[in-house]
Design a protein around this motif. Structure first.
Motif, mmCIF file in Angstrom:
data_model
loop_
_atom_site.group_PDB
_atom_site.id
_atom_site.type_symbol
_atom_site.label_atom_id
_atom_site.label_comp_id
_atom_site.label_asym_id
_atom_site.label_seq_id
_atom_site.Cartn_x
_atom_site.Cartn_y
_atom_site.Cartn_z
ATOM 1 N N HIS A 138 -9.771 24.378 2.359
ATOM 2 C CA HIS A 138 -10.061 25.751 2.804
ATOM 3 C C HIS A 138 -9.421 25.988 4.173
ATOM 4 N N PRO A 139 -8.113 26.100 4.230
ATOM 5 C CA PRO A 139 -7.457 26.305 5.529
ATOM 6 C C PRO A 139 -7.897 27.594 6.206
ATOM 7 N N GLU A 140 -8.439 28.530 5.439
ATOM 8 C CA GLU A 140 -8.910 29.774 6.053
ATOM 9 C C GLU A 140 -10.156 29.552 6.915
ATOM 10 N N TRP A 141 -10.797 28.374 6.804
ATOM 11 C CA TRP A 141 -11.978 28.068 7.611
ATOM 12 C C TRP A 141 -11.626 27.451 8.964
ATOM 13 N N LEU A 142 -10.368 27.206 9.231
ATOM 14 C CA LEU A 142 -9.982 26.547 10.479
ATOM 15 C C LEU A 142 -10.178 27.461 11.678
ATOM 16 N N ALA A 143 -10.564 26.870 12.802
ATOM 17 C CA ALA A 143 -10.580 27.603 14.067
ATOM 18 C C ALA A 143 -9.137 27.918 14.456
ATOM 19 N N SER A 167 -18.098 29.925 12.564
ATOM 20 C CA SER A 167 -18.418 31.298 12.170
ATOM 21 C C SER A 167 -17.918 31.607 10.760
ATOM 22 N N SER A 168 -17.218 30.650 10.154
ATOM 23 C CA SER A 168 -16.701 30.820 8.788
ATOM 24 C C SER A 168 -17.724 30.311 7.774
ATOM 25 N N ARG A 191 -10.481 35.270 11.432
ATOM 26 C CA ARG A 191 -11.069 36.535 10.975
ATOM 27 C C ARG A 191 -12.591 36.443 10.928
ATOM 28 N N TRP A 192 -13.113 35.222 10.693
ATOM 29 C CA TRP A 192 -14.564 35.049 10.661
ATOM 30 C C TRP A 192 -15.142 35.258 12.057
ATOM 31 N N ALA A 193 -14.478 34.670 13.057
ATOM 32 C CA ALA A 193 -14.967 34.808 14.424
ATOM 33 C C ALA A 193 -14.854 36.249 14.909
ATOM 34 N N VAL A 194 -13.734 36.883 14.613
ATOM 35 C CA VAL A 194 -13.543 38.265 15.055
ATOM 36 C C VAL A 194 -14.574 39.181 14.402
#
Length: 653
Positions: A112-117, A142-143, A179-182
């Motif tokens: 899940h590379p989309e979960w990376l900080a 935050s992901s 995007r999760w943090a934002v």
């Protein structure tokens, strides 16, 4: 799992091993040589009472029986390595807290590379300076990774409850613009707080703990300076600090004194490695491990040693001969310390903005106070101060109006205060206390000045000593005792006007003072503590010692011996214990201080304040009776010990 009695959850572990097991999925035959009986026997014979074992490593793989796809591919089908480790340890009365890696998880990062900080302008966060080196990826809490981890933790807690404790590693506040943090920031109007996740995981762990447990969840990599705000989430503290792994030998004396006033049971970790974590094929000398574990004991901490388990699951006999030798010494010492507490009478008032990285002034203060045998803690401005006889306020501690009021109240209650450099003035440029022994405080012109000392043993009165750093102009008030005056150079050194290789020589004394002492208050107008850290000039330590002699004429402890000797005093229900720790690290590589041998103590005079003549005085754990004298306030003895660490045990009559 079999219904075996657990180790006593109410007894905090004293001699622990942190058994690292970060094992690549490329490695086969994981756990192939694991022998439960040999595993348990090795730890028991090495005097170990707690072993932290792995449920999940940095590679993101699991080591217990599970249907989750993260189970390590190299584990044989049906091998529940973690369960067998826990059962083996419990069978001999050894605790088995369970480790999970949080923000570092290579499996999740790959799937899940989309979960990376994400670091703005640099892409995904990796713990390396080069993309071509092996490096750990950092996940964004935050992901949805937070829920993924919570599921892993929940499975471990349900499978192994009641647990002896949970060690959650890699838990720092990681900035991220994913995007999760934002999205989270937009929803909340602020940066997502890790404390929310801590609260969630803590609640999960609390349900899986046995009644009366002293260990709960520990979140490693959190700054110790923030512990006061996180006390609701922890029952104990663990300090990671491998001296040769980047922390250095000055770290533990600082952070132990910072954590100790919190009153929580505290465990400190070093390693059996020559350097740091992962230096698997190198052992440190026994003297180094004896020093590090004895230093923990003397600071009121319990001991931990890091090891790395071979992928095949067999422990190294050489490693546990080393650990067992150090832990055998601690086991022999511990009975004399039952129910004891380290006693401190001086508080070093640090600026919380410096956190776990104390800076030059605090590090200079720690070294100097150790060397003058002061018994001290490190506290922040909001701490309870009334239990200390002297406060030392370094030049880097900002004194605002609220702290100035606290210092005045402390003085009114009978305490003594030593103010250094910028701490003499509030952040509004006003004198901190109304009865300072100096007046006319203002920033002095740039450039070196010299300190002409009077009444400072060991510092010649006819030899002006260079004073480094930006100082304050100060003049003595009537009645002040001046220990150091300012002698000016012929002229300030500049590019176009200079003399010799360094600073211009001293010329004439001035009316300005550098160090003055009044009634329970002392003013040091030069950045003495920073300068001592950066320069190591003996005169600076001797000056500090002379000031403390005047503010604290009857200290808890006086001791001769070599300058590096470390001391601490423990009051127990049965009496008083004085730790004498004598090892001398030396710089032997460009980046490592190493310890090879204990530094013997020979006929060292020690005087400790005790309430009455003792019933017996012995050097322990050797069991040696000592001759002593008591003058109505102090017990006086002389100590000879070749072993590097010894305890003067005074049994109160």
């Amino acid at each position: 799992m079999p219904n075996r009695p657990l180790p006593d959850p109410g007894r905090f572990p004293r001699r622990t091993v942190h058994l690292d097991f970060h094992t690549s999925p490329e490695i086969p035959d994981v756990g192939r040589d694991f022998d439960p009986a040999a595993f348990a026997r090795t730890f028991r014979e090495a005097h170990v009472d707690s072993v932290t074992v792995f449920a999940k490593c940095h590679h993101g793989h699991l080591y217990h029986g599970t249907d989750r796809p993260e189970r390590h591919p190299g584990l044989a089908p049906g091998l529940d390595l973690l369960a067998e480790q826990v059962e083996a340890l419990h069978s001999v009365g050894i605790r088995a807290p369970i480790y999970l890696s949080l923000q570092v998880d290579e499996y999740a990062a790959r799937e899940h590379p989309e979960w990376l900080a994400v670091e703005e302008g640099h892409g995904p966060v990796r713990l390396s300076t080069s993309e071509y080196d092996g490096a750990w990826s950092v996940l964004d809490l935050s992901s949805p990774y937070a829920d993924y981890f919570a599921e892993q933790l929940d499975e471990v807690l349900r499978r192994f409850a009641p647990v002896d404790g949970i060690f959650v590693d890699m838990c720092w506040d990681q900035p991220s613009v994913s995007r999760w943090a934002v999205d989270g920031m937009r929803r909340e109007g602020l940066d997502p707080a890790d404390a929310d996740h801590h609260a969630r995981y803590s609640a999960m762990v609390e349900k899986a703990l046995p009644d009366g447990a002293v260990q709960g969840a520990w979140y490693n990599s959190r700054p110790k300076a923030g512990l006061r705000e996180e006390l609701a989430h922890v029952r104990h503290v663990e300090i990671e600090g491998l001296p040769t792994g980047g922390w250095g030998y000055a770290f533990l004396p600082y952070v132990a004194r910072l954590v100790r006033p919190l009153g929580l049971p505290t465990l400190s970790h070093t390693g059996r490695f020559h350097e740091g974590w992962g230096d698997n094929a190198a052992l440190k000398p026994l003297a180094a491990l004896r020093y590090e574990t004895s230093q923990m004991l003397a600071n009121g901490l319990t001991a931990g040693v890091g090891d790395v388990l071979h992928p095949r699951g067999a422990l190294s006999p050489a490693v546990y001969r080393l650990i067992g030798s150090a832990y055998g010494h601690l086991a022999a010492c511990e009975p004399f310390l039952e129910g004891g507490r380290v006693t401190s009478e001086v508080a070093l008032l640090a600026d919380p903005a410096h956190g776990d990285h104390p800076g030059a002034a605090c590090m200079g203060a720690v070294r100097a106070l150790q060397q003058v045998r002061a018994q001290f803690d490190i506290v922040f401005p909001d701490a309870e101060l009334s239990g200390y006889r002297v406060l030392v306020v370094p030049e880097t501690t900002v004194v605002d109006g609220a702290l100035a009021e606290r210092l005045r109240a402390y003085r009114a209650g009978g305490g003594s205060v030593l103010l250094v450099g910028g701490a003499l003035l509030t952040d509004a440029a006003e004198p901190v206390l109304p009865d300072l022994p100096v007046e006319g405080l203002a920033p002095a012109p740039a450039g070196e000045a010299f300190l002409s000392c009077t009444g400072v043993p060991g510092v010649p009165e006819d030899f002006p000593v260079i004073g480094h750093g930006a100082r304050l102009t100060a003049f003595a008030r009537p009645g002040a005792e001046v220990l150091a005056r300012v002698t000016a150079p012929y002229f300030p050194r500049t590019r176009d006007r200079f003399c010799g290789h360094s600073y211009t020589p001293p010329a004439d004394p001035t009316e300005q003072v550098a160090v003055a002492v009044g009634d329970r208050v002392a003013a040091v107008a030069v950045p003495l503590l920073s300068a001592f850290h950066e320069r190591g000039l003996e005169a600076y330590r001797l000056l500090l010692g002379s000031v403390l002699d005047r503010l604290l004429p009857d200290p808890l402890l006086r001791a001769g011996g070599p300058t590096h000797l470390e001391t601490s005093v423990v009051r127990t229900p049965a009496g008083t214990v004085v730790h004498l720790t004598s090892f001398l690290p030396s710089r032997e590589t460009p980046g490592l201080d190493l310890v090879h041998d204990p530094f013997p103590l020979v006929d060292v005079p020690v005087s400790v304040r005790v309430p009455a003549a003792p019933g017996a005085v012995r050097l322990q754990p050797a069991g040696q009776d000592l001759s002593w004298e008591y003058d109505g306030a102090y017990l006086h003895v002389r100590v000879t010990s070749p072993d590097g660490h010894a305890m003067l045990v005074v049994d109160h009559a």
